[in-house]
Design a protein around this motif. Sequence first.
Motif, PDB file in Angstrom:
ATOM      1  N   TYR A  17       0.803  -1.260  -0.130  1.00 57.77           N
ATOM      2  CA  TYR A  17       0.119   0.295  -0.090  1.00 57.77           C
ATOM      3  C   TYR A  17       1.009   1.283   0.144  1.00 57.77           C
ATOM      4  N   TYR A  18       1.830   1.125   1.214  1.00 60.40           N
ATOM      5  CA  TYR A  18       2.958   2.411   0.982  1.00 60.40           C
ATOM      6  C   TYR A  18       3.779   2.511   0.127  1.00 60.40           C
ATOM      7  N   ALA A  19       3.639   1.797  -1.038  1.00 56.99           N
ATOM      8  CA  ALA A  19       4.742   1.373  -1.138  1.00 56.99           C
ATOM      9  C   ALA A  19       4.389   2.535  -2.757  1.00 56.99           C
ATOM     10  N   THR A  20       3.375   2.585  -2.989  1.00 50.97           N
ATOM     11  CA  THR A  20       2.679   2.673  -4.128  1.00 50.97           C
ATOM     12  C   THR A  20       1.781   3.809  -4.892  1.00 50.97           C
ATOM     13  N   ARG A  21       1.609   4.221  -3.339  1.00 57.25           N
ATOM     14  CA  ARG A  21       0.831   5.427  -3.493  1.00 57.25           C
ATOM     15  C   ARG A  21       1.538   6.733  -2.415  1.00 57.25           C
ATOM     16  N   ASP A  22       0.537   7.739  -2.490  1.00 58.66           N
ATOM     17  CA  ASP A  22       0.942   8.623  -1.537  1.00 58.66           C
ATOM     18  C   ASP A  22      -0.740   8.678  -1.002  1.00 58.66           C
ATOM     19  N   PRO A  23      -0.928   8.063   0.079  1.00 59.62           N
ATOM     20  CA  PRO A  23      -2.396   8.270   0.551  1.00 59.62           C
ATOM     21  C   PRO A  23      -3.117   9.690   1.569  1.00 59.62           C
ATOM     22  N   LEU A  24      -2.379  10.483   1.471  1.00 58.66           N
ATOM     23  CA  LEU A  24      -3.078  11.109   2.738  1.00 58.66           C
ATOM     24  C   LEU A  24      -4.298  12.650   1.560  1.00 58.66           C
ATOM     25  N   GLY A  25      -4.719  13.383   2.321  1.00 58.15           N
ATOM     26  CA  GLY A  25      -5.137  14.130   1.569  1.00 58.15           C
ATOM     27  C   GLY A  25      -7.062  13.764   0.548  1.00 58.15           C
ATOM     28  N   ALA A  26      -7.127  15.146   0.651  1.00 56.51           N
ATOM     29  CA  ALA A  26      -9.040  14.920  -0.081  1.00 56.51           C
ATOM     30  C   ALA A  26      -8.538  13.545  -0.569  1.00 56.51           C
ATOM     31  N   SER A  27      -7.922  13.757  -2.314  1.00 63.35           N
ATOM     32  CA  SER A  27      -7.493  12.310  -3.404  1.00 63.35           C
ATOM     33  C   SER A  27      -7.188  11.263  -2.539  1.00 63.35           C
ATOM     34  N   ASP A  57      -6.714   8.769   1.430  1.00 64.17           N
ATOM     35  CA  ASP A  57      -7.364   7.301   1.734  1.00 64.17           C
ATOM     36  C   ASP A  57      -7.736   7.924   3.725  1.00 64.17           C
ATOM     37  N   PHE A  58      -6.917   9.155   3.342  1.00 65.22           N
ATOM     38  CA  PHE A  58      -6.475   9.381   5.323  1.00 65.22           C
ATOM     39  C   PHE A  58      -6.115  11.131   5.139  1.00 65.22           C
ATOM     40  N   THR A  59      -6.080  11.538   6.539  1.00 64.17           N
ATOM     41  CA  THR A  59      -5.788  12.707   6.192  1.00 64.17           C
ATOM     42  C   THR A  59      -5.169  12.704   8.479  1.00 64.17           C
ATOM     43  N   THR A  60      -3.946  13.125   7.962  1.00 64.76           N
ATOM     44  CA  THR A  60      -3.414  13.348   9.372  1.00 64.76           C
ATOM     45  C   THR A  60      -3.405  14.696  10.222  1.00 64.76           C
ATOM     46  N   ALA A  61      -2.586  14.791  11.297  1.00 62.89           N
ATOM     47  CA  ALA A  61      -3.018  16.067  11.476  1.00 62.89           C
ATOM     48  C   ALA A  61      -1.835  16.436  10.859  1.00 62.89           C
ATOM     49  N   PRO A  62      -0.796  16.871  10.717  1.00 61.70           N
ATOM     50  CA  PRO A  62      -0.263  17.574  10.143  1.00 61.70           C
ATOM     51  C   PRO A  62      -0.261  18.314   9.041  1.00 61.70           C
TER      52      PRO A  62
END
Length: 357
Positions: free
Chosen positions: A44-54, A56-61
């Motif tokens: 999962y982490y090797a193949t995408r940027d998972p952050l933000g509106a586009s 899967d999830f958003t972190t505190a920073p």
Amino acid sequence: MREPLPPAGAGGIEASLADRLARAITLAGPISIAQFMAAANAHYYATRDPLGASGDFTTAPEISQMFGELIGLWCADLWDRAGRPDIAWVELGPGRGTLAADAVRAMARAGLTPPVHFVETSPVLRAAQAARVPGAAWHDAVSTLPTDRPLIVVANEFFDALPIRQLVRAGAGWHERLVACQDLLFLPIAGKQVPDTIIPPGLRDAPPGSIIETSPASVAVMRALAQAIAAQGGAVLAIDYGYEGPAIGDTLQAIRAHAFANPFETPGDQDLTAHVDFATLAAAALAEGAHASAVIGQGTLLTALGIDARAATLAAAAPDRAAGIAADRERLTGAMGDLFKALAIIAPTWPSPAGFA
């Protein structure tokens, strides 16, 4: 010893992770929850940027610059009261590098400009981090971090993504929970029975169906960090959603497109996490000679570090954004501030960190 997963290109056709896992289970039998989670998250982490509106999830920073800035000032204050030694600043699982960029900016205003080290294996995320924090150094594991100076380590939403084991009470005993597969349908099953001696005494007589989680991978990382901190000086700040165990409960979850999903569906295409047992992490650090703080809420920590004053300053500088800044502050310190916990691990010779009474 179980056979490794068949290579992705076996047979000349690119196989999906689900296909490879299914084949491995068919050949060698069910795998542990930990093996399933490790394989799924590595892909999962090797193949995408998972952050933000586009993603899967958003972190505190990613919610507000205030989070990273306050963490940076926390580090600078600790460094200052420790006598301003030459340190290395480390972040575990730094996402897009947003926290680091905000923290580095805040630390520089306080006179701290340390070399930055990231523990990150994803090539996609490494590229994003390089754009935000030029000059950073990358590591595949904590074992290659600098050994010649104190380390100040930040781990925000890092431990929750490390693999967990699950033990389930079935019948008269406890069993390792495994993942079986039938026609690409993955499902958890009870495996072989484990000795009662590995179950915390107060939980051994829990009702049938009860689940206990452990994370040997998290303990190994914390022990390595604590060894380094005890020997070299410095501190670790871990922030994550979790609890103080031992406790009963199944916390394995999947997030996809900002919504909960079945963690056993489409492995490698959704983020798998579990709640962090902060009591176990603290015990691991103590066993290696480091000191451990009390576990406090993220909201308590950010409030003690001055998030209210920082929000007021940002709102005064940009009145048109005042409502959004206030909403971000509330999000970080309200419901999220209660769910997320903070733990500090400190070298025996270093001062107590700010925010932890």
